[in-house]
Scaffold this active site. Structure first.
Site, PDB file in Angstrom:
ATOM      1  N   HIS A   1     -45.077 -21.667  47.283  1.00 15.50           N
ATOM      2  CA  HIS A   1     -44.658 -20.353  45.793  1.00 15.50           C
ATOM      3  C   HIS A   1     -43.426 -21.197  45.489  1.00 15.50           C
TER       4      HIS A   1
ATOM      5  N   ASP B   1     -33.137 -42.505  20.599  1.00 16.54           N
ATOM      6  CA  ASP B   1     -34.008 -41.826  21.450  1.00 16.54           C
ATOM      7  C   ASP B   1     -33.489 -41.485  22.360  1.00 16.54           C
TER       8      ASP B   1
ATOM      9  N   TRP C   1     -39.031 -22.036  51.916  1.00 16.19           N
ATOM     10  CA  TRP C   1     -38.594 -23.226  51.011  1.00 16.19           C
ATOM     11  C   TRP C   1     -37.139 -23.859  51.730  1.00 16.19           C
TER      12      TRP C   1
ATOM     13  N   SER D   1     -36.988 -38.935  40.928  1.00 17.36           N
ATOM     14  CA  SER D   1     -37.258 -38.062  39.453  1.00 17.36           C
ATOM     15  C   SER D   1     -36.409 -37.560  39.331  1.00 17.36           C
ATOM     16  N   SER D   2     -35.964 -36.270  40.236  1.00 18.14           N
ATOM     17  CA  SER D   2     -34.381 -35.654  39.299  1.00 18.14           C
ATOM     18  C   SER D   2     -33.530 -37.139  38.796  1.00 18.14           C
TER      19      SER D   2
ATOM     20  N   HIS E   1     -27.314 -25.031  46.651  1.00 20.79           N
ATOM     21  CA  HIS E   1     -26.001 -23.693  46.297  1.00 20.79           C
ATOM     22  C   HIS E   1     -26.215 -24.322  44.859  1.00 20.79           C
TER      23      HIS E   1
ATOM     24  N   GLU F   1     -27.477 -26.971  43.502  1.00 19.77           N
ATOM     25  CA  GLU F   1     -28.985 -26.250  42.468  1.00 19.77           C
ATOM     26  C   GLU F   1     -29.677 -25.352  42.007  1.00 19.77           C
TER      27      GLU F   1
ATOM     28  N   TYR G   1     -27.614 -23.364  40.227  1.00 21.09           N
ATOM     29  CA  TYR G   1     -26.917 -23.570  38.777  1.00 21.09           C
ATOM     30  C   TYR G   1     -27.299 -24.121  37.572  1.00 21.09           C
TER      31      TYR G   1
ATOM     32  N   SER H   1     -26.777 -19.940  24.349  1.00 20.32           N
ATOM     33  CA  SER H   1     -25.254 -20.606  23.465  1.00 20.32           C
ATOM     34  C   SER H   1     -25.387 -20.768  22.542  1.00 20.32           C
TER      35      SER H   1
ATOM     36  N   HIS I   1     -22.286 -19.031  51.425  1.00 16.99           N
ATOM     37  CA  HIS I   1     -22.548 -17.854  51.890  1.00 16.99           C
ATOM     38  C   HIS I   1     -24.150 -17.647  51.708  1.00 16.99           C
ATOM     39  N   HIS I   2     -24.928 -18.363  52.080  1.00 19.53           N
ATOM     40  CA  HIS I   2     -26.047 -17.997  51.608  1.00 19.53           C
ATOM     41  C   HIS I   2     -26.331 -18.144  53.897  1.00 19.53           C
TER      42      HIS I   2
ATOM     43  N   THR J   1     -17.960 -16.578  34.982  1.00 15.96           N
ATOM     44  CA  THR J   1     -19.220 -16.604  34.486  1.00 15.96           C
ATOM     45  C   THR J   1     -19.542 -15.066  33.269  1.00 15.96           C
TER      46      THR J   1
ATOM     47  N   LYS K   1     -18.297 -16.595  29.965  1.00 15.57           N
ATOM     48  CA  LYS K   1     -19.699 -16.629  29.434  1.00 15.57           C
ATOM     49  C   LYS K   1     -19.985 -14.862  28.256  1.00 15.57           C
TER      50      LYS K   1
ATOM     51  N   ARG L   1     -36.958  -9.486  54.094  1.00 16.28           N
ATOM     52  CA  ARG L   1     -38.198 -10.071  53.504  1.00 16.28           C
ATOM     53  C   ARG L   1     -39.124 -11.312  53.890  1.00 16.28           C
TER      54      ARG L   1
HETATM   55  C1  HEA Z   1     -37.773 -19.793  39.552  1.00 16.70           C
HETATM   56  C2  HEA Z   1     -38.249 -19.695  40.575  1.00 16.70           C
HETATM   57  C3  HEA Z   1     -39.158 -18.481  40.774  1.00 16.70           C
HETATM   58  C4  HEA Z   1     -40.174 -17.498  39.911  1.00 16.70           C
HETATM   59  C5  HEA Z   1     -40.342 -18.283  38.580  1.00 16.70           C
HETATM   60  C6  HEA Z   1     -40.337 -16.626  40.985  1.00 16.70           C
HETATM   61  C7  HEA Z   1     -41.323 -15.949  39.932  1.00 16.70           C
HETATM   62  C8  HEA Z   1     -42.298 -15.065  40.499  1.00 16.70           C
HETATM   63  N1  HEA Z   1     -42.100 -14.519  42.272  1.00 16.70           N
HETATM   64 FE1  HEA Z   1     -40.745 -16.010  42.858  1.00 16.70          FE
HETATM   65  N2  HEA Z   1     -39.937 -16.810  44.871  1.00 16.70           N
HETATM   66  C9  HEA Z   1     -38.998 -17.616  44.522  1.00 16.70           C
HETATM   67  C10 HEA Z   1     -38.427 -18.384  43.207  1.00 16.70           C
HETATM   68  C11 HEA Z   1     -39.268 -17.648  41.616  1.00 16.70           C
HETATM   69  N3  HEA Z   1     -40.280 -16.687  41.828  1.00 16.70           N
HETATM   70  C12 HEA Z   1     -38.754 -18.626  45.888  1.00 16.70           C
HETATM   71  C13 HEA Z   1     -36.978 -19.606  45.926  1.00 16.70           C
HETATM   72  C14 HEA Z   1     -38.502 -17.040  46.797  1.00 16.70           C
HETATM   73  C15 HEA Z   1     -38.199 -17.571  47.979  1.00 16.70           C
HETATM   74  C16 HEA Z   1     -38.976 -17.905  48.608  1.00 16.70           C
HETATM   75  C17 HEA Z   1     -39.015 -18.190  49.991  1.00 16.70           C
HETATM   76  O1  HEA Z   1     -38.435 -16.809  50.958  1.00 16.70           O
HETATM   77  O2  HEA Z   1     -38.950 -18.952  51.084  1.00 16.70           O
HETATM   78  C18 HEA Z   1     -39.268 -16.193  46.134  1.00 16.70           C
HETATM   79  C19 HEA Z   1     -39.966 -15.600  46.734  1.00 16.70           C
HETATM   80  C20 HEA Z   1     -40.382 -14.424  46.328  1.00 16.70           C
HETATM   81  C21 HEA Z   1     -41.349 -13.316  47.079  1.00 16.70           C
HETATM   82  C22 HEA Z   1     -41.525 -13.106  48.356  1.00 16.70           C
HETATM   83  C23 HEA Z   1     -42.279 -13.660  49.490  1.00 16.70           C
HETATM   84  C24 HEA Z   1     -41.752 -12.930  50.844  1.00 16.70           C
HETATM   85  O3  HEA Z   1     -40.395 -12.798  51.170  1.00 16.70           O
HETATM   86  O4  HEA Z   1     -42.147 -13.097  51.664  1.00 16.70           O
HETATM   87  C25 HEA Z   1     -41.957 -12.461  45.759  1.00 16.70           C
HETATM   88  C26 HEA Z   1     -42.399 -11.492  46.570  1.00 16.70           C
HETATM   89  O5  HEA Z   1     -42.959 -10.482  45.274  1.00 16.70           O
HETATM   90  C27 HEA Z   1     -42.210 -12.673  44.868  1.00 16.70           C
HETATM   91  C28 HEA Z   1     -42.593 -12.837  43.628  1.00 16.70           C
HETATM   92  C29 HEA Z   1     -42.392 -13.353  42.529  1.00 16.70           C
HETATM   93  C30 HEA Z   1     -43.213 -13.110  41.439  1.00 16.70           C
HETATM   94  C31 HEA Z   1     -44.276 -11.641  41.771  1.00 16.70           C
HETATM   95  C32 HEA Z   1     -42.960 -13.874  40.537  1.00 16.70           C
HETATM   96  C33 HEA Z   1     -43.511 -13.658  38.827  1.00 16.70           C
HETATM   97  O6  HEA Z   1     -42.542 -14.539  38.086  1.00 16.70           O
HETATM   98  C34 HEA Z   1     -44.379 -15.001  38.960  1.00 16.70           C
HETATM   99  C35 HEA Z   1     -45.670 -14.493  37.193  1.00 16.70           C
HETATM  100  C36 HEA Z   1     -46.462 -15.673  37.088  1.00 16.70           C
HETATM  101  C37 HEA Z   1     -47.434 -15.878  37.144  1.00 16.70           C
HETATM  102  C38 HEA Z   1     -48.663 -14.723  37.530  1.00 16.70           C
HETATM  103  C39 HEA Z   1     -48.430 -16.647  36.446  1.00 16.70           C
HETATM  104  C40 HEA Z   1     -48.979 -16.871  35.140  1.00 16.70           C
HETATM  105  C41 HEA Z   1     -50.181 -16.166  35.081  1.00 16.70           C
HETATM  106  C42 HEA Z   1     -51.543 -16.599  35.595  1.00 16.70           C
HETATM  107  C43 HEA Z   1     -52.054 -17.308  36.077  1.00 16.70           C
HETATM  108  C44 HEA Z   1     -52.865 -15.252  35.245  1.00 16.70           C
HETATM  109  C45 HEA Z   1     -53.207 -14.384  36.489  1.00 16.70           C
HETATM  110  C46 HEA Z   1     -52.808 -13.538  36.544  1.00 16.70           C
HETATM  111  C47 HEA Z   1     -53.359 -12.238  37.423  1.00 16.70           C
HETATM  112  C48 HEA Z   1     -54.464 -12.296  38.223  1.00 16.70           C
HETATM  113  C49 HEA Z   1     -52.057 -11.244  37.650  1.00 16.70           C
HETATM  114  N4  HEA Z   1     -41.235 -14.276  45.270  1.00 16.70           N
HETATM  115  C1  HEA Z   2     -30.037 -19.389  39.367  1.00 17.32           C
HETATM  116  C2  HEA Z   2     -30.316 -19.231  39.884  1.00 17.32           C
HETATM  117  C3  HEA Z   2     -29.082 -18.611  40.424  1.00 17.32           C
HETATM  118  C4  HEA Z   2     -27.812 -17.830  40.420  1.00 17.32           C
HETATM  119  C5  HEA Z   2     -27.546 -17.977  38.564  1.00 17.32           C
HETATM  120  C6  HEA Z   2     -27.533 -17.014  41.456  1.00 17.32           C
HETATM  121  C7  HEA Z   2     -25.865 -16.503  40.958  1.00 17.32           C
HETATM  122  C8  HEA Z   2     -25.282 -15.706  42.880  1.00 17.32           C
HETATM  123  N1  HEA Z   2     -25.326 -15.873  43.461  1.00 17.32           N
HETATM  124 FE1  HEA Z   2     -27.121 -16.243  43.578  1.00 17.32          FE
HETATM  125  N2  HEA Z   2     -29.474 -16.563  44.511  1.00 17.32           N
HETATM  126  C9  HEA Z   2     -29.885 -17.368  44.645  1.00 17.32           C
HETATM  127  C10 HEA Z   2     -29.863 -17.938  42.703  1.00 17.32           C
HETATM  128  C11 HEA Z   2     -28.931 -17.854  42.181  1.00 17.32           C
HETATM  129  N3  HEA Z   2     -27.877 -17.249  42.612  1.00 17.32           N
HETATM  130  C12 HEA Z   2     -31.155 -17.806  45.222  1.00 17.32           C
HETATM  131  C13 HEA Z   2     -32.697 -18.605  44.582  1.00 17.32           C
HETATM  132  C14 HEA Z   2     -30.770 -17.268  46.676  1.00 17.32           C
HETATM  133  C15 HEA Z   2     -31.523 -17.254  47.855  1.00 17.32           C
HETATM  134  C16 HEA Z   2     -31.747 -18.584  47.712  1.00 17.32           C
HETATM  135  C17 HEA Z   2     -32.990 -18.261  49.483  1.00 17.32           C
HETATM  136  O1  HEA Z   2     -32.140 -17.804  50.341  1.00 17.32           O
HETATM  137  O2  HEA Z   2     -33.696 -18.233  48.964  1.00 17.32           O
HETATM  138  C18 HEA Z   2     -29.265 -17.058  45.970  1.00 17.32           C
HETATM  139  C19 HEA Z   2     -28.746 -16.687  47.226  1.00 17.32           C
HETATM  140  C20 HEA Z   2     -27.708 -15.829  46.485  1.00 17.32           C
HETATM  141  C21 HEA Z   2     -26.517 -15.048  48.287  1.00 17.32           C
HETATM  142  C22 HEA Z   2     -26.941 -15.418  49.116  1.00 17.32           C
HETATM  143  C23 HEA Z   2     -27.492 -14.124  49.855  1.00 17.32           C
HETATM  144  C24 HEA Z   2     -28.038 -13.787  51.320  1.00 17.32           C
HETATM  145  O3  HEA Z   2     -29.508 -14.868  51.407  1.00 17.32           O
HETATM  146  O4  HEA Z   2     -27.100 -12.805  52.250  1.00 17.32           O
HETATM  147  C25 HEA Z   2     -25.731 -14.942  47.609  1.00 17.32           C
HETATM  148  C26 HEA Z   2     -24.693 -14.453  48.361  1.00 17.32           C
HETATM  149  O5  HEA Z   2     -23.707 -14.374  48.009  1.00 17.32           O
HETATM  150  C27 HEA Z   2     -24.905 -14.817  46.082  1.00 17.32           C
HETATM  151  C28 HEA Z   2     -24.588 -15.778  45.359  1.00 17.32           C
HETATM  152  C29 HEA Z   2     -24.620 -15.633  44.319  1.00 17.32           C
HETATM  153  C30 HEA Z   2     -22.897 -14.921  42.962  1.00 17.32           C
HETATM  154  C31 HEA Z   2     -22.006 -14.914  43.693  1.00 17.32           C
HETATM  155  C32 HEA Z   2     -23.863 -15.354  41.750  1.00 17.32           C
HETATM  156  C33 HEA Z   2     -22.864 -15.737  40.611  1.00 17.32           C
HETATM  157  O6  HEA Z   2     -23.163 -17.044  40.136  1.00 17.32           O
HETATM  158  C34 HEA Z   2     -23.020 -14.192  39.550  1.00 17.32           C
HETATM  159  C35 HEA Z   2     -22.561 -14.386  38.847  1.00 17.32           C
HETATM  160  C36 HEA Z   2     -22.307 -13.578  38.171  1.00 17.32           C
HETATM  161  C37 HEA Z   2     -22.123 -12.085  37.139  1.00 17.32           C
HETATM  162  C38 HEA Z   2     -21.126 -11.627  37.816  1.00 17.32           C
HETATM  163  C39 HEA Z   2     -22.140 -11.136  36.332  1.00 17.32           C
HETATM  164  C40 HEA Z   2     -21.736 -11.667  34.764  1.00 17.32           C
HETATM  165  C41 HEA Z   2     -20.323 -11.284  34.800  1.00 17.32           C
HETATM  166  C42 HEA Z   2     -19.605 -10.327  34.151  1.00 17.32           C
HETATM  167  C43 HEA Z   2     -19.986  -8.781  33.806  1.00 17.32           C
HETATM  168  C44 HEA Z   2     -18.070 -10.183  35.137  1.00 17.32           C
HETATM  169  C45 HEA Z   2     -17.397  -8.998  35.283  1.00 17.32           C
HETATM  170  C46 HEA Z   2     -17.677  -9.525  36.236  1.00 17.32           C
HETATM  171  C47 HEA Z   2     -16.770  -8.427  37.616  1.00 17.32           C
HETATM  172  C48 HEA Z   2     -15.867  -8.821  38.002  1.00 17.32           C
HETATM  173  C49 HEA Z   2     -17.707  -8.463  39.019  1.00 17.32           C
HETATM  174  N4  HEA Z   2     -26.682 -15.617  46.131  1.00 17.32           N
HETATM  175 CU   LIG Z   3     -25.588 -19.397  46.845  1.00 19.72          CU
END
Ligand code: HEA
Ligand code: HEA
Ligand SMILES: [Cu+2]
Ligand code: CUA
Lengths: 292, 547, 337
Positions: free
Chosen positions: B80, B109, B151, B178-179, B262, B264, B266, B277, B311-312, B337, B340, B459
């Site tokens: 997923h 292009d 993942w 590709s990327s 990380h 990634e 962003y 924007s 931080h992860h 952030t 923004k 989780r």
């Molecule tokens: C961009 C990234 C992205 C997106 C878009 C999503 C989207 C969703 N994620 Fe995602 N998720 C991750 C990134 C993302 N996730 C990551 C990184 C993890 C961590 C994995 C790990 O632990 O290794 C995770 C893990 C994760 C978990 C935790 C699993 C676990 O810890 O065991 C769950 C549980 O609820 C979850 C739920 C969902 C759901 C319900 C959506 C929904 O938004 C999806 C909605 C979309 C659809 C459903 C498809 C379109 C509709 C149809 C096909 C029609 C048919 C529909 C029905 C039959 C109802 N995700």
């Molecule tokens: C698009 C993806 C995305 C983005 C933008 C972010 C944004 C941020 N993430 Fe997130 N993060 C993930 C995707 C993302 N993360 C994913 C996928 C994981 C889990 C991976 C995995 O384990 O599978 C993760 C996990 C993750 C962890 C690890 C948690 C754990 O496993 O224990 C942490 C810890 O520091 C963290 C921190 C942050 C912080 C500080 C930001 C900051 O950038 C957020 C900044 C924004 C704000 C703070 C809000 C707006 C600000 C204001 C309104 C200003 C005023 C606010 C204050 C002064 C408080 N993230």
């Molecule tokens: Cu991070």
């Protein structure tokens, strides 16, 4: 392939439809699938792998053939040339980052994990509970002496020779470049040829070194973290030298055919940049893998 | 005025699209065709990854195991995430870049059109390789299925994965190639193909965001490639990078992985910032507030993203000094952030707003992304993360930033530019339905996961104590609702592209829209700007930055 | 302000599922019998199963509902836990949560105002300004100050948590797929702790058994870890195969168990009780099924317990009267999985 309108030097040349990219994707797919299958010992994996690699090579000839033809027909204006340059520069940057991952592994192992296993700093407990009697040192194959006893390759023998070879190849390729710009075809071919030979010599000596490591020193890919980092770094570097040498050969042939002009020779420059990059990586290797 | 440039180009009449499927799509070199293919693939992958999420939510609906074995559940979680990240969100943004960047900077292009094709066509094959073991298992009962180690692919667990390991790793290599090529192309396009007069600091924020994102991609995708290569040799060639017995360290993988991982995240949000924007000023009918600050903020976020990776890994046992450093560095990201977020609000302030679907999604983005940002900030606080880590609190965090952040922005962008692409106006009523249903359900889906995490639910588990039953049920219901709502989206897009009877879109589709793309006819001609347009500042959104 | 609010909430908050008090006599009795039943072989086992069914039925009828009803559902927040550290962590959590909520209210409030006041349909005419340097500077500096206010207490607590010196006893914790090994380093006692049988039976796909009927479903083990109250206990944590993570929420931290590496942490629990947790790092198919149960006993009781463990014969005898403790012999037999 090309269109008449693209002869206009003010227009950016946009090729119309090419079959090479999709061939390239299929070839890459075949290669990767073959590699995965053969690692899992599935029948047919090896065949797929070989086919894929052959297809990749063929594709490169086809693709670059098109590019060269277009270039010769003068489809590329200055702006296109800049795009190619940027492409090459950023490609090399990505390669730098690829090596950075392996250098990172080496530094992490040497600065953190090995000392910690030996009881340094945060590793006191690890040492007390799990690896008593292991003292940190470099080179090492870890507390369990994975891969058995081994010796390392001294820096001042073959590796030093290889350093000299690569450094001089950097010089020869630069001389060749100057020759190209001066329009001295003979000198160009001689020095470019010398660069190829130096690259080949480097590869020969590295192969010798590997043979020696495996058969005399007991140093293998499986010799713990030392063997892992040593062969990973030098191996990937060697692969790049091989690639670079092949590229130099192609460029040599193109020079011989007179593809390049004094001020239009991006193909040459791209390969030269690549070669310098390989050179610089080697200096890093020589320092951190062999000397320190 | 603006139309003169395009009219001039049309006179030349070189608008010949290649004929036939193979010529048009397989041999494509046109940035719009390639962009379309990226977007279609992203949508397909979003549905594939979404179906896997539905399996996850289905199993978690009630305590006890009802649907799948734990091993398969883990495969679903792993795939997923990989499918959503590498197959849906990233390609969707690359598709948007392909379509819009040349149009926004006045280029004919992309800089390297043939390589552009290769970047795209690797992806379907990469996903074939990735999904093959799972598909063989599910459809033919062959083998043990896909990777199940998460993942993040942490060793030693990921190395226990049997036959799927090699497939996963090679698929990651392909996606990396590709990327990287895609990113190189975008950088070369932006730096080299701008029409005269399109100075760097006049570029739309979307273009800026992509320039910086592309840089991040080139910097970190190779690192991921290196990391998985070491996994490969550890499994098949006897190296011990990630095994303490040979002097390596399993934690070393995590450092290298998150050095990629990380930045990634962003990579998945900076283009979203760019999209938002663009949209907010259009519908507020007011210039973006603090353009330069917005650009610098993106750049600072990108810079900081390289020094916060651990931080992860707060719970892996990092020395105290390290924990403190990574905590402070991570917290700092809230500052740019925040700039923004504040600037988006200031842009709306004293504007003259209307709320068409793109704007709704953009506003939803600002609010819900910020919620995700807040939980991110909480996660950055080490002692608190000792509790949050690896619980559903984290899952809630990243789905807020990824789904209501990245995915919502992609939807917003689609609605925003779809009329320009297809030449027709999409069905606005349905669009609003799509937004409201998605927003209600997505919060039902992910907000309770905060509670679950705080209450102590880890989780990546297929089954849980009855104490967690209620919120999980709510979350699952939200999940199904959100998933079904996306069918509306697919329908709207299909309808807009195919339905000849829809209203024709104007060239400047939205009243308040500024920027070069709106000077082109709708649908945009096959070659955007065959000759560079003559740019006057008032065509641009950000030309008034001088004073 | 956040801190003040946090303190207030901390006292009010009830016990979560992991912070069970020592069970009362009745439930203890039930508990003991259940375990017994599972260890009988042959015919006895079948009778046992019937007995189990009856017992579950009785449970369902409300026989021992209090112990099940103690599970707090619809729970929203973190536990303040039972140690000084866990309460500090909880306070930090509440502080940062409130800070975020306040900022959120301000930002979203401003948005809401903008959305309602500056809409075209209300005749709003767009202004043309596009920047204000003073505002940008203020909105950079203020967040920095807020962040410093958040980082300060976090740093203090972190430093406190990192100090594992002066522990009065050390326990080695080893994660295995999918069970925990415990070793009392100073007293040569070690055993394996794995998921309780009733949970294990119930969690099988299509078992037909209801998780509602199982006490502490998935959070119960055959042999809990026993530690003394009011004692600084140091844990040295590692793994025998893949990475696991040892987490008991009531203690306020989790720590990864990494193969080949030792991590350490510590705790000091004042009050006796039973505290539950789970493995918190994906470790394979049964990652969801390797719970942790820590039983904190008063010092003297703990000493007795430990002595019994050191002497298996005495332990066997003691088992007849012991409450949750099991004979070492039984534990030495391989756990499930
Ligand atoms: C961009 C990234 C992205 C997106 C878009 C999503 C989207 C969703 N994620 Fe995602 N998720 C991750 C990134 C993302 N996730 C990551 C990184 C993890 C961590 C994995 C790990 O632990 O290794 C995770 C893990 C994760 C978990 C935790 C699993 C676990 O810890 O065991 C769950 C549980 O609820 C979850 C739920 C969902 C759901 C319900 C959506 C929904 O938004 C999806 C909605 C979309 C659809 C459903 C498809 C379109 C509709 C149809 C096909 C029609 C048919 C529909 C029905 C039959 C109802 N995700
Ligand atoms: C698009 C993806 C995305 C983005 C933008 C972010 C944004 C941020 N993430 Fe997130 N993060 C993930 C995707 C993302 N993360 C994913 C996928 C994981 C889990 C991976 C995995 O384990 O599978 C993760 C996990 C993750 C962890 C690890 C948690 C754990 O496993 O224990 C942490 C810890 O520091 C963290 C921190 C942050 C912080 C500080 C930001 C900051 O950038 C957020 C900044 C924004 C704000 C703070 C809000 C707006 C600000 C204001 C309104 C200003 C005023 C606010 C204050 C002064 C408080 N993230
Ligand atoms: Cu991070
Ligand atoms: Cu052990 Cu998860």
């Amino acid at each position: 392939m090309g269109q008449s309108e693209s002869h206009d030097p003010n227009l950016y040349y946009v090729p119309h439809g090419s079959r090479w990219p999709i061939v390239a994707s299929l070839a890459l797919f075949t290669t990767m699938l073959g590699a995965a299958l053969s690692l899992n010992h599935s029948a047919g994996g090896g065949v797929l792998l070989v086919l894929g690699v052959l297809a990749l090579v063929g594709m490169l000839f086809g693709w670059f053939g098109d590019v060269i033809r277009e270039s010769i027909h003068g489809f590329y204006n200055r702006q296109v040339d800049i795009s190619f340059r940027m492409g090459m520069i950023w490609f090399i940057f990505s390669e730098v980052m690829f090596f950075a991952a392996f250098f990172g592994a080496l530094f992490y192992a040497r600065m953190f994990s090995v000392p910690w296993l030996g009881g340094d700093g945060d590793g006191v407990l690890t040492h007390e509970y799990l690896w008593q009697g292991y003292s940190a040192a470099w080179p090492t194959n870890g507390p369990l002496k994975v891969g058995g006893a081994f010796e390392t390759i001294g820096a001042w023998g073959l590796p030093f020779l290889n350093t000299l070879l690569l450094l001089s190849s950097g010089v020869t390729v630069t001389i060749a470049h100057h020759a190209l710009r001066a329009g001295a075809r003979g000198r160009l071919l001689v020095y470019l040829g010398a660069t190829v030979l130096l690259g080949a010599a480097f590869l020969y000596f590295q192969a010798t070194e590997y043979y020696y490591a495996y058969h005399e020193l007991g140093l293998t890919l499986g010799s713990g973290i030392y063997g892992s980092t040593f062969f990973m770094l030098t191996g990937f570097h060697g692969l790049h030298v091989t690639l670079g040498t092949v590229m130099l050969i192609v460029i040599w042939a193109r020079c011989a055919k007179g593809h390049f002009s004094r001020d239009q020779h991006f193909g040459f420059e791209a390969v030269a940049w690549y070669w310098h990059f390989v050179d610089v990586v080697w200096l890093g290797l020589f320092l951190f893998v062999y000397i320190l | 005025m603006a139309h003169d440039a395009s009219a001039h180009r049309d006179e030349h009449g070189h608008d010949h699209k290649p004929h036939g499927f193979v010529n048009r799509w397989l041999y494509a070199t046109n940035h719009k065709d390639i962009g379309t293919m990226y977007l279609v693939m992203a949508l397909v992958m979003f549905f594939v990854g979404g179906l896997m999420a539905m399996v996850i939510r289905g199993e978690l609906m009630y305590p006890g195991l009802q649907l799948v074995e734990p091993e398969f559940f883990n495969q679903m979680t792993t795939m997923h995430a990989l499918v959503m990240i590498f197959g849906a969100v990233m390609p969707a943004f690359v598709g948007l870049a392909n379509w819009m960047v040349p149009m926004m900077i006045g280029a004919p292009d992309m800089a390297l059109p043939r390589m552009n094709n290769w970047s795209f066509w690797i992806m379907p094959f990469a996903f074939t390789v990735l999904l093959l073991p799972l598909a063989l298992k599910v459809f033919f009962g062959i083998g043990a299925g896909g990777p199940a180690g998460g993942w993040t692919l942490y060793p030693p667990l990921s190395l226990q994965g049997g036959d799927s390991v090699a497939f996963t790793i090679f698929a990651v290599h392909m996606m990396g190639i590709s990327s990287i090529m895609g990113a190189i192309n975008i950088i070369a396009t932006i730096l080299n193909m701008r029409a005269p007069g399109m100075d760097l600091l006049k570029m739309p924020v979307f273009v800026w965001a992509w320039l910086i994102t592309a840089f991040l991609l080139i910097a970190v995708m190779p690192v991921l490639a290196g990391a998985v290569t070491m996994l490969l040799t550890d499994k098949f060639f006897g190296t011990t990078f990630f095994s303490a017995s040979g002097g390596g360290d399993p934690v070393m993988f995590q450092h290298i992985f998150w050095f990629f991982g990380h930045p990634e995240v962003y990579i998945m949000i900076l283009p979203a910032f760019g999209v938002v924007s663009e949209i907010i000023p259009t519908f507020a009918r007011k210039p973006l507030f603090g353009y330069k600050a917005m650009v610098y903020a993106i750049a600072s976020i990108a810079f900081l993203s390289f020094i916060v990776w651990a931080h992860h890994m707060f719970t892996v046992g990092i020395p105290l000094g390290g924990e403190l450093f990574f905590m402070y560095a991570t917290m700092l990201i809230a500052v740019p952030t925040g700039i923004k977020v504040f600037n988006w609000v200031f842009t709306m302030w004293r504007g003259s707003m209307t709320f068409e679907t793109p704007m709704l999604f953009a506003l939803g983005f600002v609010i819900m992304f910020t919620i995700g940002g807040f939980s991110g900030l909480m996660l950055a606080i080490v002692p608190a993360d000792f509790q949050y880590h690896d619980t559903y609190f984290v899952v809630a965090h990243f789905h807020y930033v990824l789904v209501t952040g990245a995915v919502f922005s992609i939807m917003a962008a689609t609605y925003y530019w779809l009329p320009k692409w297809s030449g027709r106006m999409y069905n606005e009523t349905l669009g609003k339905w799509h937004f409201w249903l998605s927003t209600v359900f997505v919060n039902l889906l992910f907000f309770p996961q905060h509670f679950l995490g705080l209450a102590g639910m880890p989780r990546r588990i297929p089954d849980y104590n009855v104490a967690f039953a209620d919120w999980n049920l709510v979350s699952s219901i939200g999940g199904f609702g959100f998933g079904l709502s996306q069918l509306i989206f697919a329908y709207i897009v299909w309808d807009c592209v195919r339905n000849q009877s829809l209203a024709k879109a104007a060239d400047r589709v939205w009243e308040g829209a500024r920027g070069l793309e709106w000077t082109l006819p709708s649908p945009a001609p096959y070659h955007s700007f065959a000759t560079p347009p003559v740019i006057e500042d008032r065509m641009l959104a950000h030309a008034d930055v001088a004073h | 302000m956040g801190v003040l609010l946090a303190r207030g909430r901390a006292r009010r908050s009830g016990n979560g599922w992991w912070v069970g008090r020592v069970p009362g006599p009745a439930s203890r009795y039930m508990d003991l019998n259940w375990r017994r039943v599972f260890r009988m072989g042959g015919v006895m086992k079948r009778i046992g199963t019937i007995y189990l069914r009856l017992a579950s039925a009785a449970l369902a009828l409300g026989f021992s509902l209090p112990s099940l009803a103690a599970v707090e559902r619809w729970k929203l927040n973190m536990t303040p836990g039972v140690t000084e550290v866990s309460r500090q962590v909880y306070d930090i959590h509440m502080t940062i949560l409130w800070i975020c909520i306040v900022i959120g209210v301000l930002v979203f409030g401003a948005m809401a105002v903008a959305i309602f006041r500056f809409r075209k349909s209300r005749g709003a005419v767009a202004a043309t300004w596009s920047h204000n340097d003073k505002a940008e500077v203020v909105l950079t500096i203020v967040p920095v100050l807020i962040l410093v206010a958040m980082a300060w207490p976090a740093t203090q607590v972190l430093i406190h948590m990192a100090d594992t010196r002066n522990a009065e006893m050390t326990i080695e914790v080893t994660g295995y797929q999918w069970k925990w090994g415990y070793r009392y380093v100073d007293s040569d006692v070690s055993f394996i702790s794995s998921l309780a049988r009733n949970s294990d039976d119930t969690r099988q796909l299509g078992s037909g058994l209801s998780p509602d009927q199982v006490k502490s479903y998935l959070l119960d083990v055959d042999r809990p870890l026993v530690i003394p109250a009011d004692t600084k206990v140091r844990f040295v944590i590692t793994s025998g195969d893949v990475i696991h993570s040892w987490w008991v929420p009531a203690l306020g931290w989790k720590q990864d168990a990494i193969p080949g590496i030792i991590n350490d942490q510590w705790t000091l629990v004042k009050e006796p009780g039973i505290y539950r947790g789970q493995c918190a790092e994906l470790c394979g198919k049964d990652h969801g099924f390797m719970p942790i149960v820590v039983e904190v006993k008063p010092k003297t009781e703990f000493a007795q317990w430990l002595a019994a463990q050191q002497n298996p014969d005495a332990a066997a005898a003691a088992a007849a009267i012991a409450t949750t403790a099991e004979p070492v012999a039984a534990a030495a037999a391989p756990g499930q999985g």
